[in-house]
Motif scaffolding. Structure first.
Motif, PDB file in Angstrom:
ATOM      1  N   GLY A 113       0.894   7.651  -9.750  1.00 53.28           N
ATOM      2  CA  GLY A 113      -0.255   7.754 -10.450  1.00 53.28           C
ATOM      3  C   GLY A 113      -0.144   7.264 -11.838  1.00 53.28           C
TER       4      GLY A 113
ATOM      5  N   THR B 299      -6.667   0.780  -2.094  1.00 53.62           N
ATOM      6  CA  THR B 299      -5.547   1.937  -2.543  1.00 53.62           C
ATOM      7  C   THR B 299      -5.176   1.706  -3.949  1.00 53.62           C
ATOM      8  OG1 THR B 299      -4.506   1.348  -0.324  1.00 53.62           O
ATOM      9  CG2 THR B 299      -3.126   2.081  -2.033  1.00 53.62           C
TER      10      THR B 299
ATOM     11  N   GLU C 259       0.887   3.937  -2.724  1.00 55.90           N
ATOM     12  CA  GLU C 259       0.402   5.452  -2.422  1.00 55.90           C
ATOM     13  C   GLU C 259       1.223   6.493  -2.674  1.00 55.90           C
ATOM     14  OE1 GLU C 259      -0.272   5.085   1.909  1.00 55.90           O
ATOM     15  OE2 GLU C 259      -2.176   4.000   1.413  1.00 55.90           O
ATOM     16  N   ARG C 260       2.641   6.062  -2.717  1.00 51.28           N
ATOM     17  CA  ARG C 260       3.557   6.962  -3.137  1.00 51.28           C
ATOM     18  C   ARG C 260       4.006   6.913  -4.321  1.00 51.28           C
ATOM     19  NH1 ARG C 260       3.663  10.464   0.551  1.00 51.28           N
ATOM     20  NH2 ARG C 260       5.959  10.988   0.091  1.00 51.28           N
ATOM     21  N   SER C 261       3.438   6.320  -5.153  1.00 51.98           N
ATOM     22  CA  SER C 261       3.491   6.420  -6.721  1.00 51.98           C
ATOM     23  C   SER C 261       3.065   7.434  -7.317  1.00 51.98           C
ATOM     24  CB  SER C 261       3.079   4.953  -7.407  1.00 51.98           C
ATOM     25  OG  SER C 261       1.778   5.055  -7.201  1.00 51.98           O
TER      26      SER C 261
ATOM     27  N   CYS D  88       0.882  -1.209   0.113  1.00 47.69           N
ATOM     28  CA  CYS D  88      -0.052  -0.049   0.054  1.00 47.69           C
ATOM     29  C   CYS D  88       1.089   1.179  -0.016  1.00 47.69           C
ATOM     30  CB  CYS D  88      -0.959  -0.274   1.086  1.00 47.69           C
ATOM     31  SG  CYS D  88      -2.219  -1.051   1.034  1.00 47.69           S
TER      32      CYS D  88
ATOM     33  N   GLU E  84      -7.625   3.831  -5.970  1.00 45.16           N
ATOM     34  CA  GLU E  84      -7.461   5.371  -5.561  1.00 45.16           C
ATOM     35  C   GLU E  84      -6.441   5.780  -6.249  1.00 45.16           C
ATOM     36  OE1 GLU E  84      -8.091   5.889  -1.519  1.00 45.16           O
ATOM     37  OE2 GLU E  84     -10.254   5.697  -1.333  1.00 45.16           O
ATOM     38  N   HIS E  85      -5.266   5.026  -6.285  1.00 43.04           N
ATOM     39  CA  HIS E  85      -4.131   5.511  -6.600  1.00 43.04           C
ATOM     40  C   HIS E  85      -3.600   5.159  -7.954  1.00 43.04           C
ATOM     41  CE1 HIS E  85      -3.215   7.693  -2.712  1.00 43.04           C
ATOM     42  NE2 HIS E  85      -4.052   6.514  -2.239  1.00 43.04           N
ATOM     43  N   CYS E  86      -4.336   4.255  -8.606  1.00 44.85           N
ATOM     44  CA  CYS E  86      -3.765   3.693 -10.034  1.00 44.85           C
ATOM     45  C   CYS E  86      -4.712   4.033 -11.204  1.00 44.85           C
ATOM     46  CB  CYS E  86      -3.660   2.293  -9.909  1.00 44.85           C
ATOM     47  SG  CYS E  86      -2.302   1.921  -8.606  1.00 44.85           S
TER      48      CYS E  86
ATOM     49  N   CYS F 102     -10.921   2.778 -12.485  1.00 43.88           N
ATOM     50  CA  CYS F 102      -9.757   2.417 -13.266  1.00 43.88           C
ATOM     51  C   CYS F 102     -10.129   2.112 -14.663  1.00 43.88           C
ATOM     52  CB  CYS F 102      -8.642   1.124 -13.015  1.00 43.88           C
ATOM     53  SG  CYS F 102      -8.032   1.601 -11.056  1.00 43.88           S
TER      54      CYS F 102
END
Length: 413
Positions: free
Chosen positions: A321, A344, A317-319, A313, A347-349, A375
Motif C-alpha cells: 500500500g 486493483t 495486490e501483494r504490495s 494485478c 483498492e491497493h494504492c 486515491c
C-alpha cells in the motif's frame, strides 16, 4: 566551530554538484574550499554516462590526471604518449582515483582514443593501454559503486582485484547482448552487495550490424535462455540487498523463484521485449505462482510494459500500500478494458501520486472515477484512450474537474 563551517560549506558545494564551473571557482578560493569541493567536482565528471557532453579540453585534463597514475615504463614500451603534452611533474595533492564513484567503458574508450596517436598506435597497443587503465581502476578506485557494463568488454576480467571491485558495487547495469555464461557465473560469485540491478537487451538492427556482429547476435540469442537462468542466480544472491530492479528483456525466460525473497524491493520495472508471449498462459503460470507467494511491503514504484494484466494485478495486490507511482504500458494489438487492473489500483494504492496507463475507454470510466475518489493523494495522471489513441495529460489536484474532463471526452466520441 571550524567543523561546523566545513559542514555548511559541504552543503553549499553539494548544491553546486551540477555546476562544474562554480565548483572549479570554489577550488581556487583556498585550501579548505579546495579540499571539500574537489571530491564533488570529480564525482560530477564520473557520474556522466556519456563523456562527450564535456569539451575535449576538459576531458584531456581529466585523463591527464588519471595518466599520472599509470605505469610510465610499460606505456613507453608500447609507444603510448600520455595526455596532454605537459605531463604533471609535481606530486598530486589528492589521490584523485578515490573520487570516482561511477564507471562506464565509454570513458575508458574515449581516454584511449585521445591518448593514442591515431596513425602510429596499433590495435594491440590500444588494448594494452585499455588493460592498464582497467588495472589501475580496479587497484586504486575503492569508492566506485556504479558500473555500467553495456559494452563488449571482457578485457577487465583479466585484471587482478576484479573480485574485490565487483563486491564493492551497489549499482550494476548489464547488457545481455555482451554477456556469456562464464561472465554471469563469475558475477554470481562476486556480486554480493548489489542494491540496484538493471538488465537490458539492446534492439537489433540488421542495417547497422556487419557479419561478425550478426554472428554474435545469433550466438547471444541461442544462449539467452541459459543466460537468463544465470541472471536469476545473480538476483537470488542479492535478494536481501536489492532495492531496485529493472529488467528489459524477454521476461518469461527469467525464473521468478527469487520474488518471495525480495522483501526490501522499492523499485520494480519489468519490460517484456517479446509481447508475442503476452498471452501464453503456460509461460506465465510460474510467475503467477511465485507472485502469489510474494509480499512487497516497501514497493514505491512499479513500471511494466507488455505484461498480462493478471501479473500486474498480483504485484499491486501483494504490495504494502506504499506505491507512489505506477507506469503501465500494454500492446495495442491486444486491447483490453483494464477494468480489473484499474479496480486493483484504486483498492491497493491509497498513497499513489502519479499514474500512467493506457487503454482507457467509456467501458471502464466508472473504475477510473473510483481511483480519484479513493486515491486522494493523486497529483498527476496520464491516460491513453482506446478509441483514437489521443492522449490526455494533466497535472491537477482538482480530481472532480479532471474526471469531468475525461467524461466529456468520451461523451463527445
Amino acid at each position: 566551530m571550524t567543523q561546523l563551517i566545513e559542514d555548511v560549506l559541504l552543503l553549499i558545494f553539494a548544491e553546486l554538484h551540477r555546476d562544474p564551473a562554480s565548483l572549479y571557482s570554489c577550488i581556487l578560493a583556498n585550501k579548505t574550499w579546495c579540499r571539500l569541493a574537489i571530491p564533488i567536482l570529480w564525482e560530477y565528471f564520473s557520474c556522466a554516462y556519456n563523456p562527450y557532453i564535456h569539451k575535449e579540453e576538459s576531458r584531456k585534463k581529466l585523463y591527464n590526471v588519471i595518466a599520472h597514475f599509470l605505469p610510465k615504463d610499460k606505456l613507453t614500451e608500447i609507444n603510448i604518449e600520455l595526455l596532454p603534452s605537459n605531463p604533471i611533474s609535481n606530486e598530486l595533492l589528492f589521490n584523485y582515483m578515490d573520487f570516482f564513484t561511477h564507471l562506464t567503458p565509454t570513458w575508458i574508450e574515449d581516454m584511449v582514443q585521445l591518448t593514442c596517436k591515431k596513425d602510429s598506435t596499433s590495435v594491440f597497443n590500444k588494448l594494452l593501454l585499455e588493460y592498464e587503465i582497467y588495472f589501475l581502476i580496479f587497484s586504486k578506485c575503492k569508492n566506485i559503486r556504479y558500473f555500467n557494463w553495456t559494452k563488449s568488454k571482457k578485457l577487465f576480467l583479466l585484471c587482478p582485484n576484479v573480485k574485490e571491485f565487483f563486491s564493492n558495487l551497489r549499482h550494476l547495469k548489464l547488457n545481455v547482448e555482451y554477456m556469456t555464461p562464464e561472465i554471469l557465473f563469475n558475477l554470481t560469485a562476486v556480486c554480493q552487495n548489489i542494491t540496484n540491478l538493471e538488465v537490458i537487451n539492446n534492439n537489433y538492427d540488421e542495417d547497422s550490424k556487419d557479419d561478425d556482429d550478426l554472428i554474435s547476435f545469433i550466438r547471444m540469442k541461442n544462449n539467452l535462455p541459459f543466460l537468463c537462468a544465470q541472471l536469476s542466480d545473480v538476483i537470488s544472491k542479492n535478494v536481501v540487498t536489492l532495492k531496485k530492479i529493472i529488467l528489459k528483456l524477454t521476461i518469461t525466460l527469467i525464473s521468478p523463484t527469487f520474488f518471495p525473497l525480495l522483501v526490501n524491493l522499492q523499485y520494480l520495472s519489468l519490460y517484456n521485449d517479446d509481447d508475442d508471449e503476452l498471452y501464453d498462459s503456460v509461460k506465465w503460470q510460474e510467475w503467477e505462482h511465485y507472485l502469489s507467494l510474494t509480499f512487497f511491503p516497501n514497493l514505491q514504484y512499479l513500471g511494466t510494459s507488455y505484461l498480462p494484466s493478471s501479473i500486474e494485478c498480483l504485484i499491486i495486490e501483494r504490495s504494502g500500500g506504499k506505491i507512489l507511482e505506477i507506469d503501465i504500458c500494454h500492446t495495442l494489438d491486444h486491447p483490453t478494458e483494464n477494468r480489473i487492473l484499474i479496480k486493483t489500483i484504486s483498492e491497493h494504492c491509497p498513497m499513489i501520486r502519479r499514474l500512467t496507463m493506457e487503454l482507457i475507454n467509456s467501458n471502464n470510466l466508472n473504475e477510473v472515477c473510483n481511483i480519484f475518489s479513493k486515491c486522494v493523494h493523486l497529483e498527476e495522471i496520464y491516460f491513453t484512450t482506446m478509441s483514437n489513441g489521443d492522449k490526455l495529460n494533466t497535472v491537477s489536484k482538482d480530481n472532480d474537474q479532471f474526471v469531468t474532463k475525461i467524461a466529456r471526452n468520451f461523451i463527445s466520441e
